[in-house]
Design a protein around this motif. Structure first.
Motif, PDB file in Angstrom:
ATOM      1  N   ASN A   5       0.797  -1.219   0.000  1.00  0.00           N
ATOM      2  CA  ASN A   5       0.000   0.000   0.000  1.00  0.00           C
ATOM      3  C   ASN A   5       0.832   1.274   0.000  1.00  0.00           C
ATOM      4  OD1 ASN A   5      -2.658   0.966  -0.166  1.00  0.00           O
ATOM      5  ND2 ASN A   5      -2.572   1.604   1.960  1.00  0.00           N
ATOM      6  N   GLU A   6       1.998   1.232   0.693  1.00  0.00           N
ATOM      7  CA  GLU A   6       2.808   2.457   0.817  1.00  0.00           C
ATOM      8  C   GLU A   6       3.419   2.887  -0.515  1.00  0.00           C
ATOM      9  OE1 GLU A   6       5.518  -0.903   2.446  1.00  0.00           O
ATOM     10  OE2 GLU A   6       3.378  -0.431   2.327  1.00  0.00           O
ATOM     11  N   GLU A   7       3.457   1.998  -1.494  1.00  0.00           N
ATOM     12  CA  GLU A   7       4.008   2.359  -2.810  1.00  0.00           C
ATOM     13  C   GLU A   7       2.915   2.503  -3.876  1.00  0.00           C
ATOM     14  OE1 GLU A   7       6.965   3.298  -3.392  1.00  0.00           O
ATOM     15  OE2 GLU A   7       8.105   2.545  -1.674  1.00  0.00           O
ATOM     16  N   ALA A   8       1.672   2.220  -3.509  1.00  0.00           N
ATOM     17  CA  ALA A   8       0.556   2.299  -4.474  1.00  0.00           C
ATOM     18  C   ALA A   8       0.310   3.754  -4.870  1.00  0.00           C
ATOM     19  CB  ALA A   8      -0.694   1.690  -3.848  1.00  0.00           C
ATOM     20  N   PRO A   9      -0.319   4.019  -6.027  1.00  0.00           N
ATOM     21  CA  PRO A   9      -0.881   3.026  -6.953  1.00  0.00           C
ATOM     22  C   PRO A   9       0.150   2.516  -7.974  1.00  0.00           C
ATOM     23  CG  PRO A   9      -1.447   5.230  -7.696  1.00  0.00           C
ATOM     24  CD  PRO A   9      -0.647   5.405  -6.432  1.00  0.00           C
ATOM     25  N   PHE A  10      -0.152   1.327  -8.540  1.00  0.00           N
ATOM     26  CA  PHE A  10       0.724   0.698  -9.517  1.00  0.00           C
ATOM     27  C   PHE A  10       0.090   0.714 -10.914  1.00  0.00           C
ATOM     28  CE2 PHE A  10       1.878  -1.115  -5.424  1.00  0.00           C
ATOM     29  CZ  PHE A  10       3.270  -1.020  -5.461  1.00  0.00           C
ATOM     30  N   ASP A  11       0.959   0.803 -11.923  1.00  0.00           N
ATOM     31  CA  ASP A  11       0.469   0.695 -13.309  1.00  0.00           C
ATOM     32  C   ASP A  11      -0.060  -0.705 -13.576  1.00  0.00           C
ATOM     33  OD1 ASP A  11       1.205   3.311 -14.558  1.00  0.00           O
ATOM     34  OD2 ASP A  11       3.186   2.723 -13.848  1.00  0.00           O
TER      35      ASP A  11
END
Length: 213
Positions: free
Chosen positions: A142-148
């Motif tokens: 979640n801490e790096e979201a959002p993802f392609d």
């Protein structure tokens, strides 16, 4: 860690096999043609490294069949600089394919033995993921979201909600869903609540394990 002319020749034969099975994305085929799959495998399987088959690796896991890797990667429609979350680092072979395509890869592995091995091994080959994480793939990152896009490389009995919520609008989740046999499923996020779903036939994966700790 040698990559010989023989290995390169065998890789080109593998690429031809994948084309014959319907893989058309040139970037994906080039990545498979470039990556020394034999280095990702146990030495006892080296002679079979470029056959289109899955093989056991450590921690009762497998390195996926090259066709499966190519098929899943093609569904992702990877663009350079895409931010991609991979659930199940495993041997690191799929991670390497994504890196080869120019993606920024965040990868989660819940088997400590594999995590330690792959974290050291991938950089030695020149494949640098943005982050390799030891953790529970069901929760995503979640801490790096959002993802392609998000790729799941193990069979999930259901689609984890956190993974859907961590996709960008327009983002793609490729996940094999099912217990004994999985249906390869693509979700495309249309807006905050709506997802388009496509199914692509049966595959077999090792199960996606939840973190019981």
């Amino acid at each position: 860690m040698k990559d010989t002319f023989k290995h390169k020749g065998l890789r080109q034969q593998l690429v031809t096999t994948l084309k014959n099975k319907g893989i058309t994305n040139e970037a994906v085929l080039n990545a498979i043609g470039n990556i020394p799959r034999h280095l990702f495998m146990d030495s006892s399987f080296l002679d079979y490294a470029y056959k289109d088959m899955a093989f056991p690796i450590a921690a009762e896991q497998t390195i996926s069949q090259p066709y499966t890797v190519a098929f899943q990667t093609e569904l992702l429609q990877v663009q350079k600089e895409d931010k991609i979350l991979e659930i199940g680092t495993g041997s690191g072979y799929q991670t390497a394919v994504l890196c080869e395509l120019g993606a920024k890869v965040y990868s989660i592995e819940r088997q400590q033995e594999l995590f330690k091995k792959t974290s050291k091994f991938l950089p030695k080959l020149g494949y640098r993921a943005k982050k390799l994480i030891f953790g529970d793939g069901y929760k995503g990152l979640n801490e790096e979201a959002p993802f392609d896009s998000i790729i799941v490389t193990a069979g999930a009995p259901f689609v984890p909600k956190p993974l859907l919520s961590q996709l960008k609008i327009g983002g793609r989740l490729v996940i094999p869903v099912g217990d004994d046999v999985q249906i390869m499923t693509l979700f495309i996020r249309k807006d905050t609540k709506q997802f388009e779903q496509h199914e692509f036939g049966e595959f077999r994966f090792v199960p996606l394990l939840e973190d019981k700790n």
